[in-house]
Write an enzyme that holds these catalytic residues in place. Structure first.
Site, mmCIF file in Angstrom:
data_model
loop_
_atom_site.group_PDB
_atom_site.id
_atom_site.type_symbol
_atom_site.label_atom_id
_atom_site.label_comp_id
_atom_site.label_asym_id
_atom_site.label_seq_id
_atom_site.Cartn_x
_atom_site.Cartn_y
_atom_site.Cartn_z
ATOM 1 N N GLU A 1 68.735 -76.608 -48.146
ATOM 2 C CA GLU A 1 70.158 -76.393 -47.876
ATOM 3 C C GLU A 1 70.914 -76.060 -49.152
ATOM 4 O O GLU A 1 71.719 -75.136 -49.180
ATOM 5 C CB GLU A 1 70.750 -77.635 -47.204
ATOM 6 C CG GLU A 1 72.228 -77.530 -46.891
ATOM 7 C CD GLU A 1 72.564 -76.484 -45.843
ATOM 8 O OE1 GLU A 1 73.724 -76.043 -45.805
ATOM 9 O OE2 GLU A 1 71.680 -76.081 -45.051
ATOM 10 N N ASN B 1 74.988 -63.070 -55.167
ATOM 11 C CA ASN B 1 74.535 -64.010 -56.187
ATOM 12 C C ASN B 1 73.291 -63.461 -56.921
ATOM 13 O O ASN B 1 72.181 -63.974 -56.789
ATOM 14 C CB ASN B 1 74.252 -65.367 -55.548
ATOM 15 C CG ASN B 1 74.098 -66.463 -56.566
ATOM 16 O OD1 ASN B 1 73.902 -66.214 -57.746
ATOM 17 N ND2 ASN B 1 74.169 -67.693 -56.094
ATOM 18 N N GLY C 1 68.702 -72.832 -67.404
ATOM 19 C CA GLY C 1 67.804 -72.190 -68.344
ATOM 20 C C GLY C 1 66.814 -73.129 -69.009
ATOM 21 O O GLY C 1 66.099 -72.734 -69.927
ATOM 22 N N TYR D 1 64.938 -66.486 -57.931
ATOM 23 C CA TYR D 1 64.046 -66.740 -56.807
ATOM 24 C C TYR D 1 62.916 -65.706 -56.756
ATOM 25 O O TYR D 1 61.760 -66.050 -56.524
ATOM 26 C CB TYR D 1 64.810 -66.735 -55.487
ATOM 27 C CG TYR D 1 65.864 -67.806 -55.370
ATOM 28 C CD1 TYR D 1 65.658 -69.080 -55.887
ATOM 29 C CD2 TYR D 1 67.077 -67.554 -54.743
ATOM 30 C CE1 TYR D 1 66.618 -70.066 -55.774
ATOM 31 C CE2 TYR D 1 68.035 -68.543 -54.624
ATOM 32 C CZ TYR D 1 67.811 -69.791 -55.142
ATOM 33 O OH TYR D 1 68.767 -70.761 -55.034
ATOM 34 N N GLY E 1 64.640 -75.084 -67.066
ATOM 35 C CA GLY E 1 63.538 -75.349 -66.148
ATOM 36 C C GLY E 1 63.833 -76.305 -65.019
ATOM 37 O O GLY E 1 62.946 -76.582 -64.205
ATOM 38 N N TYR F 1 71.093 -76.712 -56.819
ATOM 39 C CA TYR F 1 72.163 -76.540 -57.802
ATOM 40 C C TYR F 1 71.785 -77.214 -59.104
ATOM 41 O O TYR F 1 71.291 -78.348 -59.107
ATOM 42 C CB TYR F 1 73.468 -77.151 -57.272
ATOM 43 C CG TYR F 1 74.642 -76.974 -58.201
ATOM 44 C CD1 TYR F 1 75.276 -75.749 -58.327
ATOM 45 C CD2 TYR F 1 75.120 -78.053 -58.947
ATOM 46 C CE1 TYR F 1 76.359 -75.587 -59.176
ATOM 47 C CE2 TYR F 1 76.209 -77.898 -59.797
ATOM 48 C CZ TYR F 1 76.821 -76.669 -59.911
ATOM 49 O OH TYR F 1 77.884 -76.507 -60.741
#
Length: 158
Positions: A83, A124, A93, A131, A95, A86
């Site tokens: 869901e 985005n 940056g 991803y 990891g 964040y």
């Protein structure tokens, strides 16, 4: 760096949900309270699960993944729907986001779940690039539909 959330993490999760909503230009739609999140994650019948990213440097909560199980009738097994993912902007940056996704992938593999999926806003670009760098691919040919608010109430009353 990654651990299961505890009830003590709810205030941090709630704050980051609001930060994410603000980033997604929808803060006015983020209506969940800390109490609702606590009940959803740790109540008698949890509806969702969460993992926390903690900084190795200072032990601060820097990110979270909130997820729940779904089910594929075609594969005959559960999957994980992510869901929210964040990581606070100043902690990106390092990891943490990849580690959160890797933990969910590990859970899927360990439990025999067939897939890990989520939605991302079309605009985005940084998240999409992240991803895709992990091997995730958009699902062409599918459009997400939603009933909420008045439309949901009208159909539910029909």
């Amino acid at each position: 760096m990654i651990r299961e959330a505890t009830p003590a993490d709810v205030p941090a999760i709630h704050a980051m949900v609001r930060e994410l909503a603000d980033y997604e230009k929808a803060l006015d739609e983020a209506k969940a309270t800390e109490e609702q999140l606590r009940e959803a994650l740790f109540g008698e019948r949890p509806a969702a699960y969460a993992h926390i990213a903690v900084s190795d440097e200072d032990g601060e909560v820097v990110g979270f993944a909130l997820w729940f199980l779904n089910f594929s009738t075609w594969r005959g097994v559960h999957g994980v729907y992510l869901e929210d993912l964040y990581v606070r902007p100043e902690r990106r940056g390092k990891g943490h986001g990849k580690a959160l996704l890797a933990e969910l992938a590990r859970i899927c593999v360990e439990r025999g779940y067939g897939r890990l999926e989520w939605s991302v806003l079309d605009w985005n670009a940084p998240s999409i690039a992240f991803y895709e760098s992990l091997g995730a691919r958009p699902q062409d040919g599918w459009t997400v539909y939603r009933l909420d608010d008045g439309a949901l109430e009208r159909l539910g009353a029909a």
